[in-house]
Design an enzyme around this catalytic site. Structure first.
Site, PDB file in Angstrom:
ATOM      1  N   ARG A  65      -7.085 -14.732   0.652  1.00  0.00           N
ATOM      2  CA  ARG A  65      -7.801 -15.992   0.473  1.00  0.00           C
ATOM      3  C   ARG A  65      -7.031 -16.935  -0.447  1.00  0.00           C
ATOM      4  O   ARG A  65      -6.876 -18.123  -0.155  1.00  0.00           O
ATOM      5  CB  ARG A  65      -9.193 -15.722  -0.104  1.00  0.00           C
ATOM      6  CG  ARG A  65      -9.990 -16.979  -0.343  1.00  0.00           C
ATOM      7  CD  ARG A  65     -11.361 -16.663  -0.966  1.00  0.00           C
ATOM      8  NE  ARG A  65     -12.039 -17.883  -1.280  1.00  0.00           N
ATOM      9  CZ  ARG A  65     -11.819 -18.623  -2.372  1.00  0.00           C
ATOM     10  NH1 ARG A  65     -10.922 -18.234  -3.258  1.00  0.00           N
ATOM     11  NH2 ARG A  65     -12.482 -19.731  -2.578  1.00  0.00           N
ATOM     12  N   SER A  69      -1.233  -1.600 -11.877  1.00  0.00           N
ATOM     13  CA  SER A  69      -1.456  -1.070 -10.541  1.00  0.00           C
ATOM     14  C   SER A  69      -2.500  -1.944  -9.845  1.00  0.00           C
ATOM     15  O   SER A  69      -3.405  -2.482 -10.504  1.00  0.00           O
ATOM     16  CB  SER A  69      -1.960   0.371 -10.654  1.00  0.00           C
ATOM     17  OG  SER A  69      -2.320   0.869  -9.394  1.00  0.00           O
ATOM     18  N   GLY A  70      -2.388  -2.078  -8.538  1.00  0.00           N
ATOM     19  CA  GLY A  70      -3.322  -2.920  -7.785  1.00  0.00           C
ATOM     20  C   GLY A  70      -4.790  -2.644  -8.089  1.00  0.00           C
ATOM     21  O   GLY A  70      -5.523  -3.551  -8.494  1.00  0.00           O
ATOM     22  N   ASP A 103      -1.183  -1.566   4.769  1.00  0.00           N
ATOM     23  CA  ASP A 103      -1.354  -0.404   5.650  1.00  0.00           C
ATOM     24  C   ASP A 103      -2.687  -0.555   6.378  1.00  0.00           C
ATOM     25  O   ASP A 103      -3.735  -0.320   5.792  1.00  0.00           O
ATOM     26  CB  ASP A 103      -1.344   0.885   4.831  1.00  0.00           C
ATOM     27  CG  ASP A 103      -1.650   2.113   5.667  1.00  0.00           C
ATOM     28  OD1 ASP A 103      -1.626   2.023   6.919  1.00  0.00           O
ATOM     29  OD2 ASP A 103      -1.928   3.166   5.075  1.00  0.00           O
ATOM     30  N   LYS A 105       5.147   1.514   0.961  1.00  0.00           N
ATOM     31  CA  LYS A 105       6.094   1.277  -0.133  1.00  0.00           C
ATOM     32  C   LYS A 105       7.534   1.510   0.309  1.00  0.00           C
ATOM     33  O   LYS A 105       8.421   0.721   0.004  1.00  0.00           O
ATOM     34  CB  LYS A 105       5.747   2.138  -1.346  1.00  0.00           C
ATOM     35  CG  LYS A 105       4.466   1.685  -2.048  1.00  0.00           C
ATOM     36  CD  LYS A 105       4.210   2.461  -3.289  1.00  0.00           C
ATOM     37  CE  LYS A 105       2.846   2.249  -3.905  1.00  0.00           C
ATOM     38  NZ  LYS A 105       2.227   0.969  -3.856  1.00  0.00           N
ATOM     39  N   HIS A 165       0.852  -1.183   0.000  1.00  0.00           N
ATOM     40  CA  HIS A 165       0.000   0.000   0.000  1.00  0.00           C
ATOM     41  C   HIS A 165       0.892   1.239   0.000  1.00  0.00           C
ATOM     42  O   HIS A 165       2.068   1.168   0.390  1.00  0.00           O
ATOM     43  CB  HIS A 165      -0.912   0.007   1.223  1.00  0.00           C
ATOM     44  CG  HIS A 165      -2.032  -0.969   1.122  1.00  0.00           C
ATOM     45  ND1 HIS A 165      -2.514  -1.653   2.203  1.00  0.00           N
ATOM     46  CD2 HIS A 165      -2.777  -1.375   0.055  1.00  0.00           C
ATOM     47  CE1 HIS A 165      -3.515  -2.425   1.821  1.00  0.00           C
ATOM     48  NE2 HIS A 165      -3.684  -2.282   0.521  1.00  0.00           N
ATOM     49  N   ASP A 206      -3.622  -6.656  -8.590  1.00  0.00           N
ATOM     50  CA  ASP A 206      -3.884  -7.645  -7.531  1.00  0.00           C
ATOM     51  C   ASP A 206      -4.496  -8.911  -8.129  1.00  0.00           C
ATOM     52  O   ASP A 206      -4.143 -10.028  -7.753  1.00  0.00           O
ATOM     53  CB  ASP A 206      -4.825  -7.067  -6.469  1.00  0.00           C
ATOM     54  CG  ASP A 206      -4.215  -5.912  -5.698  1.00  0.00           C
ATOM     55  OD1 ASP A 206      -2.976  -5.863  -5.567  1.00  0.00           O
ATOM     56  OD2 ASP A 206      -4.977  -5.045  -5.224  1.00  0.00           O
ATOM     57  N   HIS A 258      -9.836  -0.567  -2.649  1.00  0.00           N
ATOM     58  CA  HIS A 258      -9.832  -1.909  -3.256  1.00  0.00           C
ATOM     59  C   HIS A 258      -9.560  -2.985  -2.205  1.00  0.00           C
ATOM     60  O   HIS A 258      -8.876  -3.965  -2.453  1.00  0.00           O
ATOM     61  CB  HIS A 258      -8.835  -1.972  -4.415  1.00  0.00           C
ATOM     62  CG  HIS A 258      -7.410  -1.741  -4.023  1.00  0.00           C
ATOM     63  ND1 HIS A 258      -6.947  -0.533  -3.593  1.00  0.00           N
ATOM     64  CD2 HIS A 258      -6.356  -2.582  -3.995  1.00  0.00           C
ATOM     65  CE1 HIS A 258      -5.659  -0.639  -3.310  1.00  0.00           C
ATOM     66  NE2 HIS A 258      -5.281  -1.869  -3.540  1.00  0.00           N
ATOM     67  N   ASP A 268      -9.771  -6.610  -2.988  1.00  0.00           N
ATOM     68  CA  ASP A 268      -8.633  -7.229  -3.671  1.00  0.00           C
ATOM     69  C   ASP A 268      -7.643  -7.799  -2.666  1.00  0.00           C
ATOM     70  O   ASP A 268      -7.072  -8.874  -2.876  1.00  0.00           O
ATOM     71  CB  ASP A 268      -7.933  -6.211  -4.577  1.00  0.00           C
ATOM     72  CG  ASP A 268      -8.871  -5.648  -5.630  1.00  0.00           C
ATOM     73  OD1 ASP A 268      -9.757  -6.372  -6.096  1.00  0.00           O
ATOM     74  OD2 ASP A 268      -8.715  -4.458  -5.968  1.00  0.00           O
ATOM     75  N   THR A 290       3.116  -5.169  -8.389  1.00  0.00           N
ATOM     76  CA  THR A 290       2.062  -4.311  -8.900  1.00  0.00           C
ATOM     77  C   THR A 290       2.580  -2.906  -9.150  1.00  0.00           C
ATOM     78  O   THR A 290       3.508  -2.450  -8.493  1.00  0.00           O
ATOM     79  CB  THR A 290       0.876  -4.252  -7.916  1.00  0.00           C
ATOM     80  OG1 THR A 290       1.349  -3.860  -6.631  1.00  0.00           O
ATOM     81  CG2 THR A 290       0.164  -5.590  -7.827  1.00  0.00           C
ATOM     82  N   GLY A 291       2.005  -2.250 -10.159  1.00  0.00           N
ATOM     83  CA  GLY A 291       2.200  -0.864 -10.555  1.00  0.00           C
ATOM     84  C   GLY A 291       3.330  -0.064  -9.967  1.00  0.00           C
ATOM     85  O   GLY A 291       4.502  -0.278 -10.266  1.00  0.00           O
ATOM     86  N   THR A 292       2.964   0.887  -9.116  1.00  0.00           N
ATOM     87  CA  THR A 292       3.933   1.809  -8.532  1.00  0.00           C
ATOM     88  C   THR A 292       4.943   1.071  -7.668  1.00  0.00           C
ATOM     89  O   THR A 292       6.123   1.424  -7.650  1.00  0.00           O
ATOM     90  CB  THR A 292       3.216   2.878  -7.689  1.00  0.00           C
ATOM     91  OG1 THR A 292       2.161   3.447  -8.476  1.00  0.00           O
ATOM     92  CG2 THR A 292       4.155   3.978  -7.249  1.00  0.00           C
ATOM     93  N   THR A 293       4.504   0.035  -6.974  1.00  0.00           N
ATOM     94  CA  THR A 293       5.430  -0.755  -6.152  1.00  0.00           C
ATOM     95  C   THR A 293       6.545  -1.307  -7.032  1.00  0.00           C
ATOM     96  O   THR A 293       7.729  -1.189  -6.701  1.00  0.00           O
ATOM     97  CB  THR A 293       4.687  -1.896  -5.430  1.00  0.00           C
ATOM     98  OG1 THR A 293       3.672  -1.347  -4.587  1.00  0.00           O
ATOM     99  CG2 THR A 293       5.638  -2.736  -4.603  1.00  0.00           C
TER     100      THR A 293
END
Length: 144
Positions: free
Chosen positions: A100, A58-59, A84, A15, A11, A64, A91, A94, A37-40
């Site tokens: 799960r 991106s998530g 976080d 990061k 989150h 995700d 989301h 997600d 994912t994306g920015t991460t």
């Protein structure tokens, strides 16, 4: 060493923590394949260009779900998702879905630094540990 396929998610407020965690465990993480994912993913690649990082969406835009599909297909060995807990996430479903799927498919899942530390410092991480595969025979063979 067995090359592991590691999914990285964080989150926004976590990061920096994930980037620092990767730096602290650079030796243990070297040589593994990462999907982020994306920015991460962009931040990990920028901070640690020596790592093999495949960027995903991106998530909230489907990243995700991409990781979830990879888990279901047996293409992820470890999920590191720095969550976080103090900020509402639009989301959130997600996050629950990834939790799960990691549980369902019996892969290691770290949602905080302490758990991630324990996983990468375990002799099982460096060795050839393979989790017991999930058995869905009863579910798939049920009568509807």
């Amino acid at each position: 060493m067995t090359r592991k396929r590691i999914a990285l998610v964080a989150h926004d407020a976590r990061k920096r923590d994930l980037i620092a965690w990767i730096g602290a465990h650079r030796g243990a993480l070297a040589g593994h394949a990462f999907f982020a994912t994306g920015t991460t993913g962009a931040k990990v690649r920028e901070s640690h260009p020596e790592l093999d990082v495949t960027p995903l969406k991106s998530g909230p835009l489907g990243g995700d779900q991409q990781i979830g599909a990879m888990i279901a297909e047996g293409r992820i060995d470890l999920l590191v998702f720095f969550v976080d807990p103090m900020t509402a996430q639009p989301h959130d479903v997600d996050v629950k879905a990834l939790t799960r799927l990691a549980t369902l498919y019996n892969i290691p899942f770290a949602c905080n630094e302490a758990t991630a530390d324990m996983i990468v410092s375990s002799p099982l991480f460096a060795g050839g540990y393979t989790p017991r595969p999930a058995d869905f025979g009863g579910y798939e063979g049920r009568r509807v």
